[in-house]
Design a protein around this motif. Structure first.
Motif, PDB file in Angstrom:
ATOM      1  N   UNK A 186     -11.386  16.735  -6.573  1.00 25.84           N
ATOM      2  CA  UNK A 186     -10.559  15.528  -6.516  1.00 25.84           C
ATOM      3  C   UNK A 186     -11.383  14.300  -6.878  1.00 25.84           C
ATOM      4  N   UNK A 187     -10.741  13.397  -7.616  1.00 26.72           N
ATOM      5  CA  UNK A 187     -11.325  12.100  -7.908  1.00 26.72           C
ATOM      6  C   UNK A 187     -10.431  11.020  -7.331  1.00 26.72           C
ATOM      7  N   UNK A 188     -11.015   9.845  -7.133  1.00 25.01           N
ATOM      8  CA  UNK A 188     -10.290   8.760  -6.479  1.00 25.01           C
ATOM      9  C   UNK A 188     -10.484   7.466  -7.256  1.00 25.01           C
ATOM     10  N   UNK A 189      -9.517   6.569  -7.066  1.00 25.58           N
ATOM     11  CA  UNK A 189      -9.647   5.217  -7.588  1.00 25.58           C
ATOM     12  C   UNK A 189      -9.211   4.280  -6.466  1.00 25.58           C
ATOM     13  N   UNK A 190     -10.189   3.643  -5.841  1.00 29.63           N
ATOM     14  CA  UNK A 190      -9.911   2.650  -4.802  1.00 29.63           C
ATOM     15  C   UNK A 190      -9.678   1.322  -5.486  1.00 29.63           C
ATOM     16  N   UNK A 191      -8.513   0.745  -5.244  1.00 30.06           N
ATOM     17  CA  UNK A 191      -8.140  -0.501  -5.909  1.00 30.06           C
ATOM     18  C   UNK A 191      -7.942  -1.586  -4.861  1.00 30.06           C
ATOM     19  N   UNK A 192      -8.773  -2.594  -4.900  1.00 24.33           N
ATOM     20  CA  UNK A 192      -8.700  -3.720  -3.969  1.00 24.33           C
ATOM     21  C   UNK A 192      -8.364  -4.995  -4.711  1.00 24.33           C
ATOM     22  N   UNK A 193      -7.956  -5.997  -3.967  1.00 27.86           N
ATOM     23  CA  UNK A 193      -7.627  -7.314  -4.553  1.00 27.86           C
ATOM     24  C   UNK A 193      -6.685  -7.150  -5.747  1.00 27.86           C
ATOM     25  N   UNK A 194      -5.655  -6.389  -5.550  1.00 26.43           N
ATOM     26  CA  UNK A 194      -4.740  -6.090  -6.654  1.00 26.43           C
ATOM     27  C   UNK A 194      -4.009  -7.334  -7.124  1.00 26.43           C
ATOM     28  N   UNK A 195      -3.744  -7.366  -8.424  1.00 23.89           N
ATOM     29  CA  UNK A 195      -3.068  -8.480  -9.068  1.00 23.89           C
ATOM     30  C   UNK A 195      -1.792  -7.969  -9.733  1.00 23.89           C
ATOM     31  N   UNK A 196      -0.819  -8.830  -9.952  1.00 20.42           N
ATOM     32  CA  UNK A 196       0.398  -8.388 -10.639  1.00 20.42           C
ATOM     33  C   UNK A 196       0.110  -7.755 -12.003  1.00 20.42           C
ATOM     34  N   UNK A 197      -0.927  -8.207 -12.676  1.00 19.40           N
ATOM     35  CA  UNK A 197      -1.254  -7.638 -13.986  1.00 19.40           C
ATOM     36  C   UNK A 197      -1.848  -6.234 -13.891  1.00 19.40           C
ATOM     37  N   UNK A 198      -2.105  -5.741 -12.691  1.00 18.24           N
ATOM     38  CA  UNK A 198      -2.529  -4.350 -12.512  1.00 18.24           C
ATOM     39  C   UNK A 198      -1.344  -3.392 -12.495  1.00 18.24           C
ATOM     40  N   UNK A 199      -0.133  -3.934 -12.503  1.00 18.99           N
ATOM     41  CA  UNK A 199       1.061  -3.100 -12.495  1.00 18.99           C
ATOM     42  C   UNK A 199       1.103  -2.218 -13.732  1.00 18.99           C
TER      43      UNK A 199
END
Length: 124
Positions: free
Chosen positions: A78-91
Motif C-alpha cells: 500500500x502507498x499513501x498520499x497525506x494531503x494537508x492544507x488543502x485548497x480548492x484548486x486541489x479538487x
C-alpha cells in the motif's frame, strides 16, 4: 499484472486534510516506483508525487510541495498520499500508478496500471 485501488477521497473544507491510499494486488510491490496523479474537470492529468521502490526517494509537483506527503508500506502493498492544507484548486480525481522506467518521468504515458481514481473535493 498489477492492479491498483485508490481510496480515501471525499469532501473537505479548505485548510483541511485527507489521506489517500493505493492498495496494490501484485506479488512484489517493491519492484515498482509508485506515483500519484490528479485530473480536474476539463484539464489534463497531472503529476502530483512519486516514491521510489524502497521509499528512500520522494518527488513532488511544486504545487503540492510542503503540503502533501507520499509514503509506502511494502509489507502491506500500500502507498499513501497525506494531503494537508488543502485548497480548492486541489479538487480533482486522484489516481495512483506504477512505473519501472530507469528514470522518473512525470508524464502520465510512462506510467501503467492506473487505478479507477478517488474523488477529492475541497470547498472554499
Amino acid at each position: 499484472q498489477v492492479q491498483l485501488v485508490e481510496s480515501g477521497g471525499g469532501l473537505v473544507q479548505a485548510g483541511g486534510s485527507l489521506r489517500l491510499s493505493c492498495a496494490a494486488s501484485v506479488r512484489t510491490f517493491s519492484n515498482y516506483r509508485l506515483g500519484w496523479f490528479r485530473q480536474a474537470p476539463g484539464k489534463e492529468r497531472e503529476f502530483v508525487a512519486a516514491i521510489s521502490w524502497n521509499g528512500d526517494s520522494t518527488y513532488y509537483a511544486d504545487s503540492v510541495k510542503g503540503r502533501f506527503t507520499i509514503s509506502r508500506d511494502n509489507g502491506k502493498n500500500t502507498a499513501y498520499l497525506q494531503m494537508n492544507s488543502l485548497k480548492p484548486e486541489d479538487t480533482a480525481v486522484y489516481y495512483c500508478a506504477v512505473s519501472q522506467t530507469s528514470i522518473l518521468s512525470t508524464v502520465p504515458k510512462y506510467w501503467n496500471n492506473w487505478g479507477q481514481g478517488t474523488q477529492v473535493t475541497v470547498s472554499s
